[in-house]
Motif scaffolding. Structure first.
Motif, PDB file in Angstrom:
ATOM      1  N   GLN A  51       0.830  -1.201   0.000  1.00 57.06           N
ATOM      2  CA  GLN A  51       0.000   0.000   0.000  1.00 57.06           C
ATOM      3  C   GLN A  51       0.865   1.252   0.000  1.00 57.06           C
ATOM      4  N   LEU A  53      -1.445   1.026  -3.624  1.00 55.26           N
ATOM      5  CA  LEU A  53      -1.316   0.206  -4.816  1.00 55.26           C
ATOM      6  C   LEU A  53      -0.561   0.968  -5.905  1.00 55.26           C
ATOM      7  N   ASP A  56      -2.070   2.935 -12.068  1.00 57.83           N
ATOM      8  CA  ASP A  56      -2.086   2.652 -13.496  1.00 57.83           C
ATOM      9  C   ASP A  56      -1.671   3.884 -14.295  1.00 57.83           C
ATOM     10  N   THR A 117      -1.535  -1.969 -11.393  1.00 56.24           N
ATOM     11  CA  THR A 117      -2.128  -2.600 -10.209  1.00 56.24           C
ATOM     12  C   THR A 117      -2.303  -4.096 -10.418  1.00 56.24           C
ATOM     13  N   SER A 118      -2.965  -4.461 -11.500  1.00 61.60           N
ATOM     14  CA  SER A 118      -3.183  -5.885 -11.763  1.00 61.60           C
ATOM     15  C   SER A 118      -1.868  -6.590 -12.059  1.00 61.60           C
ATOM     16  N   GLU A 120       1.091  -6.013 -10.734  1.00 60.45           N
ATOM     17  CA  GLU A 120       1.800  -6.321  -9.487  1.00 60.45           C
ATOM     18  C   GLU A 120       1.159  -7.494  -8.758  1.00 60.45           C
ATOM     19  N   GLN A 166      -9.218   3.839 -10.709  1.00 62.91           N
ATOM     20  CA  GLN A 166      -8.331   3.232  -9.710  1.00 62.91           C
ATOM     21  C   GLN A 166      -9.133   2.601  -8.579  1.00 62.91           C
ATOM     22  N   TYR A 168     -10.047  -0.153  -7.408  1.00 60.22           N
ATOM     23  CA  TYR A 168      -9.805  -1.595  -7.401  1.00 60.22           C
ATOM     24  C   TYR A 168     -10.366  -2.228  -6.133  1.00 60.22           C
TER      25      TYR A 168
END
Length: 204
Positions: A51, A53, A56, A117-118, A120, A166, A168
């Motif tokens: 944290q 995140l 993007d 994000t995805s 990572e 963002q 997510y």
């Protein structure tokens, strides 16, 4: 097989095809539950590292972005059935090679297009699978459920990126943290399934 963790039966607000009209309300409950959740000490440094995140990119070429989303969904179509088969025979690691390759693709193509994000999250799962394949760690029901939850939520991650949002799922940092802790051979010091149960046991 009662010992298997069928992805369709996992108590998750996400579905494999990404269709669930209760996701938004459930997500609010998850956020509230995460605030109250007592994170095991072993996970706390991993949670801190996860944290905030990764943000993007907002300048992805629309054509490249479209290609990425199409290919990412094709990867999921390939590896979800492999995961479901692997659940039935968890000691057979042959399926994991292709599942790991799928997450490697999601990571690499995601980073290239700016779906950070995805990407990572995909990297953390890929790394964990590498540790299983090189016999550093062993498969557990916790690891199986973690992978199932991530696969079930991945269409939501792709939609979030597609919509330039963002927003997510709140569980992404926890997923990353747990995967990294498993990779570091710390899986005996916490229970992902217990955390999962606390988060979704809203009536308890």
């Amino acid at each position: 097989d009662e010992a298997s963790l069928d992805i369709e039966e996992i108590d998750s607000p996400y579905t494999v095809d990404g269709v669930n009209h209760a996701v938004q309300d459930t997500e609010k409950n998850i956020v509230n539950s995460l605030i109250e959740l007592e994170i095991p000490a072993v996970l706390q440094p991993f949670m801190s590292a996860a944290q905030p995140l990764a943000i993007d990119a907002d300048d992805a070429d629309p054509d490249i972005k479209e290609i990425f989303l199409e290919e990412a969904n094709e990867v999921l179509e390939e590896i979800v059935p492999l995961y479901e088969h692997w659940q039935l025979t968890p000691d057979d690691l042959t399926q994991l090679t292709d599942i790991r390759r799928g997450f490697h693709t999601l990571k690499g193509s995601g980073r290239m297009v700016g779906a950070n994000t995805s990407a990572e999250l995909a990297w953390s799962i890929e790394n964990m699978l590498n540790r299983i394949l090189d016999n550093t760690i062993v498969v557990s029901a916790d690891i199986q459920q973690l992978i199932g939850d991530v696969l079930a939520a991945y269409p939501t991650l792709l939609t979030t990126f597609e919509n330039d949002s963002q927003d997510y799922p709140a569980l992404v940092p926890l997923w990353v943290a747990c995967a990294q802790a498993f990779s570091k051979q710390l899986g005996n010091e916490f229970s992902y399934r217990a955390l999962h149960k606390q988060l979704f046991d809203f009536d308890g």
